[in-house]
Scaffold this motif. Structure first.
Motif, mmCIF file in Angstrom:
data_model
loop_
_atom_site.group_PDB
_atom_site.id
_atom_site.type_symbol
_atom_site.label_atom_id
_atom_site.label_comp_id
_atom_site.label_asym_id
_atom_site.label_seq_id
_atom_site.Cartn_x
_atom_site.Cartn_y
_atom_site.Cartn_z
ATOM 1 N N GLY A 192 0.849 -1.190 0.000
ATOM 2 C CA GLY A 192 0.000 0.000 0.000
ATOM 3 C C GLY A 192 0.877 1.230 0.000
ATOM 4 N N PRO A 193 0.275 2.408 -0.219
ATOM 5 C CA PRO A 193 1.079 3.635 -0.207
ATOM 6 C C PRO A 193 1.581 3.964 1.200
ATOM 7 N N GLU A 194 2.811 4.461 1.244
ATOM 8 C CA GLU A 194 3.406 4.817 2.536
ATOM 9 C C GLU A 194 3.276 6.304 2.787
ATOM 10 N N PHE A 195 3.232 6.663 4.042
ATOM 11 C CA PHE A 195 3.276 8.084 4.384
ATOM 12 C C PHE A 195 3.919 8.271 5.740
ATOM 13 N N SER A 196 4.460 9.464 5.930
ATOM 14 C CA SER A 196 5.144 9.781 7.189
ATOM 15 C C SER A 196 4.294 10.778 7.949
ATOM 16 N N LEU A 197 3.949 10.404 9.172
ATOM 17 C CA LEU A 197 3.120 11.257 10.009
ATOM 18 C C LEU A 197 3.959 11.715 11.197
ATOM 19 N N VAL A 210 1.258 18.012 9.179
ATOM 20 C CA VAL A 210 0.756 17.447 7.914
ATOM 21 C C VAL A 210 1.631 16.260 7.513
ATOM 22 N N ILE A 211 1.053 15.349 6.750
ATOM 23 C CA ILE A 211 1.831 14.172 6.355
ATOM 24 C C ILE A 211 2.704 14.478 5.134
ATOM 25 N N GLN A 243 -8.237 8.792 6.878
ATOM 26 C CA GLN A 243 -7.268 7.746 7.243
ATOM 27 C C GLN A 243 -6.156 8.340 8.122
ATOM 28 N N ILE A 244 -5.816 9.590 7.852
ATOM 29 C CA ILE A 244 -4.802 10.264 8.683
ATOM 30 C C ILE A 244 -5.381 10.442 10.096
#
Ligand code: AMP
Ligand code: GLY
Length: 417
Positions: A192-197, A210-211, A243-244
């Motif tokens: 799945g797509p990754e993100f940094s929080l 913000v991510i 989702q965030i």
């Protein structure tokens, strides 16, 4: 007021740049910093020649100079216990103690904590012994993810698509002790797509920023070895806001609360490296610090006074950050060979003509010339109303820089623009 930033890379440059905009007009000291930080407009920035790992000297400097706020970039300084020492001396520091920083420093600690508190992450097992790890591999097969349990500068992770690759990684880490003698975590392969929080945390207080999305592989098309990060952008349109919000409520807040319950309350930046799987967001890793290069695109988006925010978080006051409704996208220029062997001291021409925001990751200045001084060398940030505009702005800056010994990815933000 006086602030001290510990570290020497692009992340610390971005922190200094953002702090320089504070209405509190801080005097900014960076130890050891880099020469690029002197280019921050209208700011008092002083480089202090103390190594980021010399906790004793840093403490002495902070006491002698009555530093009002210290911010720490690199994980190694955290593991050395810099926050423990500063706290003992009564100096305000926005950074976790070494006990709390284990959430990054020990994959096993992080995994056990997540298992105990039902924080969603990939299934895993830990091994110290090659033969046992190998028989587990024979049982479950590939794809599988092999992670060295300790600090390896973002390079101790092998996403093995075949059993042969996985076995080579196990041999490398457990027999040849490539990163030192240690354990490995073998983990379920997620997709799945990754993100940094990045969240600002003090005890149970969690303030999300913000991510961003980081590009970890060295070459275009997400090919090649994992690096510390080759580019980043914010916002990340493939990740819906709900989702965030879910990740803040079900991952970041419970993790901060869990650390309090475990007796190692966290203060500083708790960074969730998350993946949006079919079952929702899951943790790939936690970091106990600002991401690099995520920080270099997240802080430009921040409208609020960052110094005030950190002071408020330290005081447990409520904080509601505001962000610019703009897109930021940054590209790393790295020395050819990175993340493997690379040379240093290459002359970088035309840097002073670049109009875009440039954060220095690894440079030095000699006889009026900019020279490369690291693997990741520069980070050029473009901006615009859309990510596409931010992307073309960034590459315009990148192309203006003349240094044939550097390379960069041509496709930062490709999934998003
Ligand atoms: P880490 O250092 O743990 O963030 O891992 C580096 C990169 O490896 C991540 O950004 C992911 O792209 C990939 N990775 C790590 N763990 C997994 C996993 N369980 N499943 C799939 N990819 C992973
Ligand atoms: N960009 C990934 C990290 O800071 O670990």
């Amino acid at each position: 007021m006086k602030v001290l930033i510990i570290g020497r890379g692009g992340r610390e440059h971005a922190i200094a740049w953002k702090m320089a905009q504070s209405t509190l007009n801080p005097q900014i000291f960076v130890a050891p910093g880099n020469e690029g930080m002197r280019t921050i407009p209208n700011a008092f920035v002083e480089l202090v020649p103390i190594d980021e790992n010399n906790t004793e000297e840093l403490l002495r400097f902070a006491l002698d100079n009555k530093i009002d706020l210290t911010v720490v970039g690199p994980e190694a300084a955290l593991m050395n216990g810099i926050a423990n020492e500063f706290q003992k001396a009564g100096l305000p520091i926005f950074a976790p103690t070494k006990e709390a920083a284990q959430i990054e420093g020990s994959k096993q600690f992080a995994k056990d904590l997540m298992a105990k508190y039902d924080i969603p992450t990939a299934a895993f097992k830990t091994f110290e012994d090659y033969d046992q790890a190998k028989s587990y591999l024979d049982e479950v097969g590939a794809p599988i993810v092999i992670k060295y349990d300790g600090l390896a500068a973002g390079k101790g992770v092998v996403v093995a698509m075949t059993a042969e690759e996985a076995d080579a990684a196990l041999k490398d880490m457990l027999l040849d002790n490539h990163f030192g003698k240690g354990k490995v975590v073998m983990e379920e392969f997620l997709q799945g797509p990754e993100f940094s929080l990045l969240t600002m945390v003090n005890g149970e207080q969690v303030v999300p920023l913000v991510i961003a999305q980081d590009h970890k592989r060295a070459y275009d098309g997400d090919k090649g070895p994992n690096t510390g990060g080759m580019g980043a952008y914010s916002p990340v349109p493939v990740i819906p806001q709900e989702q965030i919000d879910w990740a803040v409520e079900h991952i970041m807040k419970p993790t901060a609360a869990a650390l309090v319950k475990e007796g190692c309350s966290f203060c500083g930046i708790l960074y969730g490296g998350l993946m949006l799987t079919k079952e929702g967001p899951k943790v790939i890793e936690f970091n106990a610090r600002f991401g690099d290069p995520e920080t270099e695109v997240v802080l430009p988006k921040l409208k609020s006074d960052f110094v005030q925010m950190m002071l408020d978080v330290l005081d447990h006051k409520p904080v509601t950050p505001e962000f610019f409704d703009k897109a930021f996208l940054g590209v790393v220029l790295a020395a050819k060979g990175y993340p493997g062997k690379y040379g240093k001291g290459f002359e970088i021409k035309n840097l002073d003509t670049v109009k875009q925001l440039v954060f220095h990751m690894g440079t030095k200045r000699e006889d009026g010339k900019w020279l490369s001084n690291g693997g990741r060398v520069l980070f050029v940030v473009g901006q615009g109303d859309t990510l596409r505009q931010a992307q073309s702005d960034a590459y315009e800056g990148v192309k203006a820089i003349d240094c044939p010994e550097l390379f960069y990815r041509e496709d930062i933000g490709w999934q998003a623009v």
